[in-house]
Design a protein around this motif. Structure first.
Motif, PDB file in Angstrom:
ATOM      1  N   LEU A  30       0.822  -1.203   0.000  1.00  0.00           N
ATOM      2  CA  LEU A  30       0.000   0.000   0.000  1.00  0.00           C
ATOM      3  C   LEU A  30       0.856   1.253   0.000  1.00  0.00           C
ATOM      4  N   ASP A  34      -3.047   5.248   0.153  1.00  0.00           N
ATOM      5  CA  ASP A  34      -3.963   4.112   0.247  1.00  0.00           C
ATOM      6  C   ASP A  34      -4.095   3.638   1.692  1.00  0.00           C
ATOM      7  N   LEU A  38      -7.796   3.709   4.118  1.00  0.00           N
ATOM      8  CA  LEU A  38      -8.531   2.482   4.439  1.00  0.00           C
ATOM      9  C   LEU A  38      -9.756   2.796   5.297  1.00  0.00           C
ATOM     10  N   ARG A  57     -12.202   6.937   7.394  1.00  0.00           N
ATOM     11  CA  ARG A  57     -10.873   6.611   6.865  1.00  0.00           C
ATOM     12  C   ARG A  57      -9.857   6.621   8.003  1.00  0.00           C
ATOM     13  N   LEU A 103      -7.398  -6.769   3.757  1.00  0.00           N
ATOM     14  CA  LEU A 103      -8.399  -5.831   3.249  1.00  0.00           C
ATOM     15  C   LEU A 103      -9.417  -6.579   2.417  1.00  0.00           C
ATOM     16  N   SER A 106     -14.779  -2.503  -0.045  1.00  0.00           N
ATOM     17  CA  SER A 106     -15.805  -1.875   0.791  1.00  0.00           C
ATOM     18  C   SER A 106     -17.173  -2.257   0.250  1.00  0.00           C
ATOM     19  N   TRP A 116     -11.338   0.303   0.037  1.00  0.00           N
ATOM     20  CA  TRP A 116     -10.986  -0.926   0.738  1.00  0.00           C
ATOM     21  C   TRP A 116     -11.247  -0.805   2.236  1.00  0.00           C
ATOM     22  N   TYR A 117     -11.857  -1.859   2.767  1.00  0.00           N
ATOM     23  CA  TYR A 117     -12.177  -1.946   4.181  1.00  0.00           C
ATOM     24  C   TYR A 117     -11.078  -2.731   4.889  1.00  0.00           C
ATOM     25  N   LEU A 118     -10.676  -2.258   6.031  1.00  0.00           N
ATOM     26  CA  LEU A 118      -9.643  -2.906   6.844  1.00  0.00           C
ATOM     27  C   LEU A 118     -10.291  -4.045   7.622  1.00  0.00           C
ATOM     28  N   SER A 122      -6.862  -3.883  12.443  1.00  0.00           N
ATOM     29  CA  SER A 122      -7.284  -2.535  12.850  1.00  0.00           C
ATOM     30  C   SER A 122      -6.424  -1.963  13.967  1.00  0.00           C
ATOM     31  N   THR A 144       0.076  -6.173   2.208  1.00  0.00           N
ATOM     32  CA  THR A 144      -1.347  -6.319   2.472  1.00  0.00           C
ATOM     33  C   THR A 144      -1.957  -7.406   1.612  1.00  0.00           C
ATOM     34  N   LEU A 146      -5.427  -8.571  -0.142  1.00  0.00           N
ATOM     35  CA  LEU A 146      -6.660  -7.938  -0.596  1.00  0.00           C
ATOM     36  C   LEU A 146      -7.592  -8.996  -1.155  1.00  0.00           C
TER      37      LEU A 146
END
Length: 158
Positions: A30, A34, A38, A57, A103, A106, A116-118, A122, A144, A146
């Motif tokens: 990332l 980016d 997230l 975010r 990730l 979303s 993109w959702y984490l 977190s 990461t 994805l």
């Protein structure tokens, strides 16, 4: 799946269920933009840090977390402990400072905040984001995983 098994987190089954519907899986690095873009989780216990309707975010969430300080928001969301754990890793010079994040695309109302959702990582991502914003560390591209329905996502990234 093997990454999640190695981490051994409490929410492993939820994570597995969340990523199984996706068609494609990538390993990527990332950029800083980016990373800070997230989409962060939202739970009632975290409303002080992620108020309903406010920016979800990572950059915005980290800013609010820094303003809150060392508060304990929930049993597993003690901002002081999160900060201390990251500081301990930094002192030991463990690399990378953040283990691989997970990730996913979303969905639903998450899309208004970012692509993109984490899904997993977190705590780690928040600690790292706060350390960057506090100028304790400089950003280094994060490895990461994805889960996505976008084919060839890597060719669309800058």
């Amino acid at each position: 799946e093997s990454h999640l098994l190695e981490l051994g987190g409490k929410n492993q089954q939820d994570n597995m269920q969340s990523i199984r519907p996706f068609q494609f899986f990538y390993l990527l690095r990332l950029s800083e933009d980016d990373f800070f873009g997230l989409v962060f989780l939202q739970r009632p216990e975290l409303h002080a840090m992620v108020p309903p309707g406010d920016d979800r975010r990572l950059c915005a969430v980290a800013g609010r977390a820094m303003a809150i300080g060392r508060a304990k928001l929930y049993a597993d969301w003690d901002l002081g402990l999160i900060h201390d754990h990251f500081s301990d890793l930094q002192e030991k010079q463990e690399v990378p400072p953040v283990t691989t994040l997970l990730l996913r695309d979303s969905n639903n109302n998450e899309k208004r905040y970012g692509q993109w959702y984490l899904q997993d990582g977190s705590h780690r991502a928040l600690a790292y984001a706060m350390a960057i914003k506090e100028n304790q560390v400089s950003y280094s591209p994060q490895l990461t995983y994805l889960a996505t329905n976008q084919r060839n996502v890597l060719w669309h990234r800058s």
